[in-house]
Enzyme design. Structure first.
Site, PDB file in Angstrom:
ATOM      1  N   LYS A 151       0.855  -1.196   0.000  1.00  0.00           N
ATOM      2  CA  LYS A 151       0.000   0.000   0.000  1.00  0.00           C
ATOM      3  C   LYS A 151       0.882   1.234   0.000  1.00  0.00           C
ATOM      4  O   LYS A 151       1.745   1.378   0.872  1.00  0.00           O
ATOM      5  CB  LYS A 151      -0.861   0.034   1.263  1.00  0.00           C
ATOM      6  CG  LYS A 151      -2.042  -0.893   1.206  1.00  0.00           C
ATOM      7  CD  LYS A 151      -3.317  -0.127   0.904  1.00  0.00           C
ATOM      8  CE  LYS A 151      -4.473  -1.072   0.671  1.00  0.00           C
ATOM      9  NZ  LYS A 151      -5.337  -0.692  -0.425  1.00  0.00           N
ATOM     10  N   ASP A 180      -0.091  -0.235  -4.719  1.00  0.00           N
ATOM     11  CA  ASP A 180      -1.476   0.240  -4.810  1.00  0.00           C
ATOM     12  C   ASP A 180      -1.592   1.597  -4.147  1.00  0.00           C
ATOM     13  O   ASP A 180      -1.465   1.711  -2.935  1.00  0.00           O
ATOM     14  CB  ASP A 180      -2.435  -0.759  -4.153  1.00  0.00           C
ATOM     15  CG  ASP A 180      -3.887  -0.410  -4.419  1.00  0.00           C
ATOM     16  OD1 ASP A 180      -4.152   0.647  -5.038  1.00  0.00           O
ATOM     17  OD2 ASP A 180      -4.765  -1.192  -4.007  1.00  0.00           O
ATOM     18  N   GLU A 206      -1.025   0.238  -9.153  1.00  0.00           N
ATOM     19  CA  GLU A 206      -2.485   0.196  -9.178  1.00  0.00           C
ATOM     20  C   GLU A 206      -3.077   1.562  -8.833  1.00  0.00           C
ATOM     21  O   GLU A 206      -2.702   2.170  -7.834  1.00  0.00           O
ATOM     22  CB  GLU A 206      -2.938  -0.862  -8.162  1.00  0.00           C
ATOM     23  CG  GLU A 206      -4.412  -1.159  -8.146  1.00  0.00           C
ATOM     24  CD  GLU A 206      -4.689  -2.394  -7.276  1.00  0.00           C
ATOM     25  OE1 GLU A 206      -3.850  -3.348  -7.273  1.00  0.00           O
ATOM     26  OE2 GLU A 206      -5.718  -2.414  -6.594  1.00  0.00           O
ATOM     27  N   ASP A 241      -8.417  -0.164 -10.618  1.00  0.00           N
ATOM     28  CA  ASP A 241      -9.225  -0.832  -9.593  1.00  0.00           C
ATOM     29  C   ASP A 241     -10.475   0.017  -9.330  1.00  0.00           C
ATOM     30  O   ASP A 241     -11.549  -0.294  -9.855  1.00  0.00           O
ATOM     31  CB  ASP A 241      -8.382  -1.016  -8.320  1.00  0.00           C
ATOM     32  CG  ASP A 241      -9.146  -1.703  -7.204  1.00  0.00           C
ATOM     33  OD1 ASP A 241     -10.307  -2.073  -7.407  1.00  0.00           O
ATOM     34  OD2 ASP A 241      -8.587  -1.867  -6.091  1.00  0.00           O
ATOM     35  N   LYS A 265     -12.937  -7.023  -8.933  1.00  0.00           N
ATOM     36  CA  LYS A 265     -13.545  -7.565  -7.715  1.00  0.00           C
ATOM     37  C   LYS A 265     -14.870  -8.156  -8.165  1.00  0.00           C
ATOM     38  O   LYS A 265     -15.875  -7.438  -8.266  1.00  0.00           O
ATOM     39  CB  LYS A 265     -13.761  -6.439  -6.695  1.00  0.00           C
ATOM     40  CG  LYS A 265     -12.472  -5.795  -6.187  1.00  0.00           C
ATOM     41  CD  LYS A 265     -12.788  -4.645  -5.250  1.00  0.00           C
ATOM     42  CE  LYS A 265     -11.596  -4.254  -4.394  1.00  0.00           C
ATOM     43  NZ  LYS A 265     -10.523  -3.600  -5.170  1.00  0.00           N
TER      44      LYS A 265
END
Ligand code: MG
Length: 363
Positions: A151, A180, A206, A241, A265
């Site tokens: 992250k 991300d 991401e 995303d 997702k």
């Protein structure tokens, strides 16, 4: 054929609150739906919306379920409005399961012209933001993880960028790093990161930038242009995303010729079969990821991942990138969890998930 519809709302606290771009997230809310046909075949699905991620609310899904009534039909289910994407997802999963139970695919028809499902898929290890990531790499590498997700965009961008080399140095040889940013960067910051990523084992970056639905059309167009510009200017792939959660987003980015990765997702996609058919046709690079749903939704999502055949590797064989499902144990009540995160997830672990146990836990 008449179908009996039941649903139970859940509120499941996480073991530890999850940090998001919208503050701390303490508990998951959603609905488990159960469909049963007149022959007694049962299927389960999960509506697990994330309103600040661009979906409808649980209240809206609950009202949509109530509107269908206790007895419904396939036609009525198909007519659930598109804005209730997560409810549509749940009903489609439950309906598909009812179909599988009452009419199991024969070996011949399921194998015809298809490469067999892989026996297991890799899973990416989740690393905490900031310096805390460093201490987590070695123990996970020892377990066998070779894809790591870090992250970023949480602390000061310059401080985080200063850690990138340390994080890369701590990776086992041959490992890949996913970054991300959850849309936290402006274009200049994203460029600084992508310049540094070029020579490093970074699988992708991401969602470097993002403008959510609450922002103006102009701001959203600017963020989309930024993503396309970055994808064209740097060798490290960019993954979408947050950008592919809304209705029609996946098709829109395919239409724009998106050259990077799609983080999907499945739990948040209204019509998973249609979305995956479009991605498969585009030979898109897809990473399947958890929406922090319970085992019921995760089971449906993982089934989709095991069946994915979209992206050929360099030999032309289908490949499935490491799953973004390294999330369990996730819930304070372990009955809601899927299989514990290990470097590999086996198809038989997915098959062993028992949605009825979650259903019963909610009674
Ligand atoms: Mg993400």
């Amino acid at each position: 054929m008449k179908l009996r519809l039941q649903f139970r709302r859940y509120r499941a606290p996480f073991r530890a609150a999850v940090r998001t771009a919208h503050g701390m997230w303490a508990e998951r809310e959603g609905l488990i739906v159960r469909l049963e046909n007149e022959a007694g075949a049962v299927g389960y699905g999960e509506a697990a919306p994330i309103p600040w991620f661009g979906t409808e609310t649980v209240e809206e899904d609950e009202a949509g379920g109530r509107a269908l009534g206790e007895w419904t039909t396939q036609e009525q289910i198909a007519a659930v409005p598109a804005r209730l994407g997560c409810l549509k997802n749940a009903l489609a999963a439950a309906l598909a399961e009812v179909g599988r139970v009452s009419d199991p695919p024969s070996d011949i028809s399921s194998a015809k012209g298809r490469v067999a499902d892989p026996p297991y898929l890799g899973v990416a290890a989740l690393l905490p933001a900031g310096r805390a990531a460093l201490a987590q790499i070695e123990p996970r590498a020892e377990l066998g993880f070779r894809v790591f997700k870090w992250k970023v965009g949480v602390g000061d961008a310059a401080d985080e960028l200063g850690l990138l080399d340390d994080v890369c140095a701590a990776l086992p040889s041959g490992a890949k790093l996913r970054l991300d940013a959850n849309g936290a960067w402006d274009r200049r910051t994203a460029e600084r990161w992508l310049e540094r990523c070029a020579e490093r084992p970074v699988e992708y970056v991401e969602q470097p930038c993002f403008a959510d639905a609450a922002q103006s059309d102009a701001a959203r167009r600017k963020a989309d242009d930024c993503l396309l510009g970055l994808a064209g200017d740097f060798p490290t792939p960019i993954a979408l995303d947050e950008s592919v959660v809304g209705a029609g987003d996946i098709e829109r980015w395919i239409g724009a010729g998106w050259p990077g990765v799609f983080v999907i997702k499945p739990a948040l996609v209204a019509d998973v079969a249609a979305a995956l058919a479009a991605l498969e046709k585009a030979r898109a690079a897809v990473v399947f990821s958890s929406a922090l749903e319970t085992a019921v939704g995760a089971r449906a999502a993982l089934r989709v991942a095991f069946a994915w055949r979209g992206e050929p590797d360099s030999t032309g064989a289908p490949q499935v990138r490491a799953l973004g499902f390294g999330v369990w144990p996730l819930f304070a009540d372990g009955r809601f969890d899927g299989p514990i995160a290990m470097p590999f997830l086996r198809a038989e672990d997915v098959a062993r998930i028992n949605p009825e146990a979650v259903w019963t836990a909610l009674s």
